[in-house]
Structure formats: C-alpha cells, structure tokens
Motif scaffolding. Structure first.
Motif, PDB file in Angstrom:
ATOM      1  N   GLU A 107       0.807  -1.212   0.000  1.00 21.64           N
ATOM      2  CA  GLU A 107       0.000   0.000   0.000  1.00 21.64           C
ATOM      3  C   GLU A 107       0.846   1.270   0.000  1.00 21.64           C
ATOM      4  OE1 GLU A 107      -0.751  -0.351   4.757  1.00 21.64           O
ATOM      5  OE2 GLU A 107      -1.667  -1.678   3.301  1.00 21.64           O
ATOM      6  N   ASN A 108       2.136   1.152   0.318  1.00 18.88           N
ATOM      7  CA  ASN A 108       3.008   2.324   0.289  1.00 18.88           C
ATOM      8  C   ASN A 108       3.785   2.450  -1.017  1.00 18.88           C
ATOM      9  OD1 ASN A 108       2.309   3.291   2.832  1.00 18.88           O
ATOM     10  ND2 ASN A 108       3.712   1.883   3.823  1.00 18.88           N
ATOM     11  N   PHE A 109       3.604   1.491  -1.927  1.00 15.82           N
ATOM     12  CA  PHE A 109       4.271   1.524  -3.219  1.00 15.82           C
ATOM     13  C   PHE A 109       3.724   2.679  -4.050  1.00 15.82           C
ATOM     14  CE2 PHE A 109       4.508   0.186  -7.695  1.00 15.82           C
ATOM     15  CZ  PHE A 109       5.875   0.012  -7.817  1.00 15.82           C
ATOM     16  N   VAL A 110       4.614   3.415  -4.732  1.00 18.25           N
ATOM     17  CA  VAL A 110       4.198   4.490  -5.637  1.00 18.25           C
ATOM     18  C   VAL A 110       4.888   4.294  -6.979  1.00 18.25           C
ATOM     19  CG1 VAL A 110       3.740   6.188  -3.818  1.00 18.25           C
ATOM     20  CG2 VAL A 110       6.012   6.090  -4.869  1.00 18.25           C
ATOM     21  N   SER A 111       4.213   4.695  -8.031  1.00 25.89           N
ATOM     22  CA  SER A 111       4.816   4.662  -9.354  1.00 25.89           C
ATOM     23  C   SER A 111       4.091   5.657 -10.239  1.00 25.89           C
ATOM     24  CB  SER A 111       4.743   3.256  -9.963  1.00 25.89           C
ATOM     25  OG  SER A 111       3.395   2.889 -10.178  1.00 25.89           O
ATOM     26  N   GLY A 112       4.738   5.991 -11.320  1.00 28.31           N
ATOM     27  CA  GLY A 112       4.127   6.893 -12.272  1.00 28.31           C
ATOM     28  C   GLY A 112       4.834   6.793 -13.599  1.00 28.31           C
ATOM     29  N   ALA A 113       4.131   7.190 -14.645  1.00 21.06           N
ATOM     30  CA  ALA A 113       4.707   7.145 -15.982  1.00 21.06           C
ATOM     31  C   ALA A 113       4.180   8.305 -16.808  1.00 21.06           C
ATOM     32  CB  ALA A 113       4.366   5.828 -16.665  1.00 21.06           C
ATOM     33  N   ILE A 114       5.070   8.944 -17.522  1.00 20.03           N
ATOM     34  CA  ILE A 114       4.697   9.956 -18.507  1.00 20.03           C
ATOM     35  C   ILE A 114       4.740   9.225 -19.840  1.00 20.03           C
ATOM     36  CG2 ILE A 114       5.339  12.135 -19.586  1.00 20.03           C
ATOM     37  CD1 ILE A 114       6.660  12.867 -16.856  1.00 20.03           C
ATOM     38  N   THR A 115       3.557   8.910 -20.381  1.00 21.07           N
ATOM     39  CA  THR A 115       3.466   8.082 -21.573  1.00 21.07           C
ATOM     40  C   THR A 115       3.233   8.881 -22.849  1.00 21.07           C
ATOM     41  OG1 THR A 115       1.107   7.724 -21.186  1.00 21.07           O
ATOM     42  CG2 THR A 115       2.636   6.099 -20.248  1.00 21.07           C
ATOM     43  N   THR A 116       2.889  10.152 -22.714  1.00 16.55           N
ATOM     44  CA  THR A 116       2.798  11.048 -23.868  1.00 16.55           C
ATOM     45  C   THR A 116       4.105  11.812 -23.920  1.00 16.55           C
ATOM     46  OG1 THR A 116       0.409  11.255 -23.631  1.00 16.55           O
ATOM     47  CG2 THR A 116       1.541  12.961 -24.908  1.00 16.55           C
ATOM     48  N   ALA A 117       4.785  11.752 -25.047  1.00 18.12           N
ATOM     49  CA  ALA A 117       6.128  12.332 -25.156  1.00 18.12           C
ATOM     50  C   ALA A 117       6.170  13.794 -24.735  1.00 18.12           C
ATOM     51  CB  ALA A 117       6.649  12.179 -26.576  1.00 18.12           C
ATOM     52  N   MET A 118       7.152  14.115 -23.895  1.00 25.33           N
ATOM     53  CA  MET A 118       7.414  15.511 -23.527  1.00 25.33           C
ATOM     54  C   MET A 118       8.309  16.098 -24.616  1.00 25.33           C
ATOM     55  SD  MET A 118       8.116  15.430 -19.409  1.00 25.33           S
ATOM     56  CE  MET A 118       9.664  14.547 -19.568  1.00 25.33           C
ATOM     57  N   GLN A 119       7.866  17.206 -25.239  1.00 28.64           N
ATOM     58  CA  GLN A 119       8.640  17.806 -26.315  1.00 28.64           C
ATOM     59  C   GLN A 119       9.077  19.228 -25.992  1.00 28.64           C
ATOM     60  OE1 GLN A 119       6.025  17.179 -29.669  1.00 28.64           O
ATOM     61  NE2 GLN A 119       6.823  15.116 -29.955  1.00 28.64           N
ATOM     62  N   ALA A 120       8.514  19.809 -24.964  1.00 27.68           N
ATOM     63  CA  ALA A 120       8.876  21.162 -24.539  1.00 27.68           C
ATOM     64  C   ALA A 120       9.573  21.079 -23.182  1.00 27.68           C
ATOM     65  CB  ALA A 120       7.622  22.028 -24.458  1.00 27.68           C
ATOM     66  N   THR A 121       9.765  22.210 -22.546  1.00 26.15           N
ATOM     67  CA  THR A 121      10.424  22.240 -21.240  1.00 26.15           C
ATOM     68  C   THR A 121       9.420  22.457 -20.103  1.00 26.15           C
ATOM     69  OG1 THR A 121      10.892  24.600 -21.515  1.00 26.15           O
ATOM     70  CG2 THR A 121      12.621  23.052 -22.203  1.00 26.15           C
TER      71      THR A 121
END
Length: 109
Positions: free
Chosen positions: A1-15
């Motif tokens: 229950e304390n596990f965390v995760s995340g993903a940015i799956t749409t490409a970041m193209q700017a800053t």
C-alpha cells in the motif's frame, strides 16, 4: 500500500514540467528507487530534471540522448524527496526532444 509509481506516456517535447508521481498524503514524502527515461527524437538529445514539485529543487538529472537514448537508474539508497505532500515532476532541459519517463518507489515519513 506504500508503493508508488508513475509514468509519462505522452512524449514531452517542450520544457514544461510534467507530473510523474502524485503527491502523498500530508506528512509523507516519496522515496524513488528507480527511474527509466527514453528519448525517441532522431537528433535532439536532452537532460531530464526530476524535481520536487513543479519548478522545485532538482533532485536528479537523467541523460536522454537522441535516437532512443536514455537511462535506467536504480538507486542503492532511495532518492528521498525533501518536501512532504508534494508531487514529483519531470522536465526536459531542451525543447524539441521526445522523452518519456517512468519511476517507482514508496511513500513514507
């Protein structure tokens, strides 16, 4: 229950800073144990700043060379977020790259 995760799956193209791992509850912080980053752009490489909140302190810099460069980083000692109840963000240093990032770890006091 304390596990965390995340993903940015749409490409970041700017800053622009993009949320990677959600903020934990009050009094808790994220501890990151691994980060994976890739860059699909044919010619533009970048570094990716992992930050404490949007525009916050840079916690780690991940290299992401062009042509599917990137990195898989496992921290022998977890990367401890300094601020409680704050999300972890990722942000390209260079405009034009095409990066994706994922991370995991746990939340705790």
């Amino acid at each position: 229950e304390n596990f965390v995760s995340g993903a940015i799956t749409t490409a970041m193209q700017a800053t622009t800073a993009t949320s990677l791992i959600a903020a934990p509850a009050a009094g808790l912080r994220n501890y990151i144990t691994q980060i994976t980053a890739s860059n699909a752009h044919a010619s533009v490489g970048t570094d990716i700043n992992i930050t404490d909140g949007s525009g916050g302190t840079v916690l780690y810099v991940v290299p992401a060379a062009a042509l599917y460069g990137g990195a898989v980083i496992t921290f022998p000692t977890p990367l401890r977020q300094p601020t409680t109840a704050t999300a972890i963000f990722a942000q390209n240093v260079t405009t034009g790259a095409s990066t994706k990032v994922s991370a995991s770890g746990y939340k705790g006091a």
